[in-house]
Scaffold this motif. Structure first.
Motif, PDB file in Angstrom:
ATOM      1  N   VAL A 195      13.981   1.530   6.123  1.00 50.97           N
ATOM      2  CA  VAL A 195      12.933   0.527   6.326  1.00 50.97           C
ATOM      3  C   VAL A 195      12.558   0.545   7.811  1.00 50.97           C
ATOM      4  N   MET A 196      11.270   0.585   8.076  1.00 49.83           N
ATOM      5  CA  MET A 196      10.811   0.587   9.462  1.00 49.83           C
ATOM      6  C   MET A 196       9.957  -0.652   9.709  1.00 49.83           C
ATOM      7  N   TYR A 216       3.579  -5.176   8.401  1.00 46.08           N
ATOM      8  CA  TYR A 216       4.889  -5.801   8.582  1.00 46.08           C
ATOM      9  C   TYR A 216       6.000  -4.760   8.517  1.00 46.08           C
ATOM     10  N   GLY A 217       5.972  -3.934   7.489  1.00 53.81           N
ATOM     11  CA  GLY A 217       7.056  -2.967   7.348  1.00 53.81           C
ATOM     12  C   GLY A 217       6.632  -1.723   6.599  1.00 53.81           C
ATOM     13  N   VAL A 218       7.435  -0.670   6.759  1.00 51.76           N
ATOM     14  CA  VAL A 218       7.237   0.569   6.010  1.00 51.76           C
ATOM     15  C   VAL A 218       8.536   0.846   5.271  1.00 51.76           C
ATOM     16  N   LEU A 238       0.841  -1.198   0.000  1.00 48.16           N
ATOM     17  CA  LEU A 238       0.000   0.000   0.000  1.00 48.16           C
ATOM     18  C   LEU A 238       0.878   1.251   0.000  1.00 48.16           C
ATOM     19  N   GLY A 239       0.287   2.367  -0.362  1.00 48.76           N
ATOM     20  CA  GLY A 239       0.954   3.666  -0.224  1.00 48.76           C
ATOM     21  C   GLY A 239      -0.015   4.573   0.501  1.00 48.76           C
ATOM     22  N   ILE A 244       2.751  -4.179   3.606  1.00 46.72           N
ATOM     23  CA  ILE A 244       3.995  -3.420   3.492  1.00 46.72           C
ATOM     24  C   ILE A 244       3.631  -2.077   2.860  1.00 46.72           C
ATOM     25  N   THR A 245       4.026  -0.989   3.505  1.00 44.92           N
ATOM     26  CA  THR A 245       3.598   0.336   3.036  1.00 44.92           C
ATOM     27  C   THR A 245       4.778   1.126   2.487  1.00 44.92           C
TER      28      THR A 245
END
Lengths: 325, 251
Positions: B189-190, B181-183, B98-99, B141-142
């Protein structure tokens, strides 16, 4: 024997279909998805016939919705997404209308809207989903309180309830059914018996059609019954759902139609520019909608060279190597 | 070898995909990352689109999820309801890219508006399928542009739920699976703490300092676990440039 169904009373022009079925203030369901299979030919005619106060319901819509909003035909909108791919990540006239408070607007998600059409198609009052729990789609209502329960606006935007089959804590969201007055669908083929075939992705078009009182189908080709019945598993809708059939080649332009043509990047880039300015947008409407008296005139204006450039390779379904920037 | 932030982002996200994952792709960077994942790291992953296109050939990059290129050579062309039955299917490990315009410390996302919802300063496209996949998928994941105004203490509108208010608050809403899960941003990366579900800095890209991340984030962030990302290899970049996006539509 041999004769299946006569569709001569259903085959008509876009002018006639709009005149007969699209009235001020109706609830209108628009098929297609962002840049694909938008029922543009009908939408242009709705604008020319100056239909107003439409209550539009859709999931992810693009060009058809944006032109309708820009032309001032839409009063009320229930929607999940207004965008035109990279050509307008947020539809421009939609954005403007939302920012200026010019339309009554209610947000749902794609799945919620699809389920609402499905509920309408099945004749049940609502569907349940996990989608939306905790989000502002549930916490914030767009429609003013006083219109809830009036016309085709559901009494509640949604209801959250505990799963009645489970003792533990387990919430679900109930979304209200939609039964629009009219659904607009653009398909590749309609058989001479009225059977509709959508090629490529169907999105929620079948549910949208089945939930509506009246279904208007524009199509690229009307094909022999023997052809459409040779592979019935490829078909989308039987003829008895369909009230109006109009053959309009390139009827989804500037959006795409699988196997026939791609979206038109040059047109969509031009549209983005003209839609971004109120005066230019008036010029756009004058030039591309009001001064056009037939679909052939529209296609001539787009031009053979452009139409050829977006013509789909029939094997892969899209225009290979099309300059899409 | 030189590379761009977009390339690093696509590869960082692609590296998170494993064989067997069912990857729900949007447009832009997400389709780049999904395709890169399939061609480089996880050939047995499957890319599909919310519109219903399952495992298309992707010889050309789609520029919208309804692009004809999401239908071409697909295993199956279905519809929206079928597509969401895949996203939420308990047998499958589904990962959605996603964004968003705004994100908060629990990975909740805003793709609807800036300002008051009823008279927004800026209106965006809205949820589309974002809320649905955030609610139903195994994992999200964004992609974010790393700016202070986007990493905010409070979203102007919570379109899609991540870890909601942290700890087990997501599950208490009734969302029994999934979460973020992550950005992946243009700087780093977060990821999210196992217990508190608060965001933390997991990796910084080569050449980016922790300070760069901190000053572009609109809330306090734990940086104690940060390591440097491995830079893209020649092979990763070659496949990305020559096979994934040869027309340079996103890169």
């Amino acid at each position: 024997m041999g004769k299946t169904s006569d569709i001569s009373d259903k085959v008509m022009t876009v002018e006639e279909a709009v005149h007969r079925f699209i009235k001020d203030g109706i609830q209108l369901s628009i098929g297609g998805f962002t840049v694909t299979r938008n029922p543009m030919a009908i939408v242009y005619e709705i604008i020319r016939q100056k239909i107003k106060n439409l209550h539009v319901v859709c999931h992810s819509q693009g060009q058809a919705l944006d032109v309708l909003i820009g032309a001032g035909c839409v009063k009320r909108l229930e929607i999940a997404y207004g965008g035109n791919g990279r050509y307008a990540p947020t539809c421009i006239r939609f954005r403007r209308a939302a920012q200026n408070g010019e339309i009554e607007l209610e947000d749902y998600s794609n799945y919620q809207m699809s389920l609402r059409f499905l509920a309408g198609a099945l004749g049940i009052p609502f569907m349940a989903t996990k989608s939306g729990l905790g989000s502002d789609i549930l916490n914030i209502e767009g429609f003013p309180k006083e219109i809830r329960g009036t016309g085709k606006v559901a009494k509640e935007k949604f209801v959250v309830m505990q799963n009645p089959f489970n003792d533990g804590e387990d919430n679900v969201v109930l979304v209200p059914a939609l039964n629009p007055d009219v659904a607009l669908i653009h398909a590749q083929y309609v058989g001479e018996d009225g059977t509709v075939r959508i090629k490529g992705l169907t999105f929620a078009d079948v549910e949208q059609a089945k939930s509506a009182d009246v279904v208007i189908v524009t199509c690229e080709e009307i094909v022999p019954t023997s052809y459409i019945r040779a592979e019935p598993n490829l078909n989308s809708l039987p003829n008895f759902f369909v009230d109006a059939i109009i053959k309009v080649p390139y009827g989804a332009h500037p959006t795409a139609c699988y196997g026939f043509y791609d979206y038109d990047p040059k047109y969509l880039n031009m549209y983005r520019k003209m839609a971004s300015d109120d005066n230019l947008f008036r010029e756009y409407l004058e030039e591309w909608v009001f001064s056009i008296s037939s679909h052939n005139q529209y296609l001539n204006k787009v031009g053979a060279e452009r139409l050829f450039s977006i013509k789909a390779n029939p094997v892969v379904g899209y225009a290979v190597g099309l300059d899409r920037k | 070898m030189k590379y761009t932030a977009n390339e690093m982002m696509a590869l960082s996200a692609g590296r998170m995909i494993k064989d067997g994952d069912i990857v729900f792709a949007g447009t832009g960077l997400s389709i780049l990352a999904a395709t890169a994942a399939k061609r480089i790291y996880a050939p047995k992953s499957v890319v599909f689109f919310e519109t219903g296109g399952i495992d298309p050939t992707l010889d050309e990059m789609p520029m919208a999820v309804a692009d004809l290129r999401t239908m071409s050579g697909a295993a199956l062309n279905s519809g929206l309801i079928e597509s969401f039955s895949i996203v939420g299917h308990k047998k499958l490990h589904t990962i959605a890219f996603l964004g968003a315009a705004q994100i908060d410390r629990y990975g909740n996302l805003n793709t609807t508006c800036i300002g008051d919802y009823h008279r927004p300063e800026v209106r965006f496209s809205g949820s589309g399928g974002a809320n649905d996949v955030a609610s139903l998928a195994s994992s999200v994941i964004t992609f974010m542009k790393h700016e202070k105004k986007r990493f905010v203490e409070k979203l102007h509108y919570m379109t899609s739920v991540g870890w909601y208010k942290g700890y087990d608050s997501r599950s208490k809403l009734g969302l029994k699976r999934g979460g973020v899960y992550g950005v992946v941003t243009n700087l780093c990366v977060m990821k999210f703490d196992e217990i508190t579900k608060e965001i933390y800095l997991a990796e910084v890209y080569p050449g980016v300092s922790i300070e760069d991340v901190v000053k572009n984030t609109g809330f306090e962030i734990d940086t104690s676990r940060a390591v440097e990302s491995s830079p893209p290899t020649e092979k990763e970049l070659r496949i990305l440039r020559e096979e994934v996006d040869p027309q340079k539509l996103v890169l």
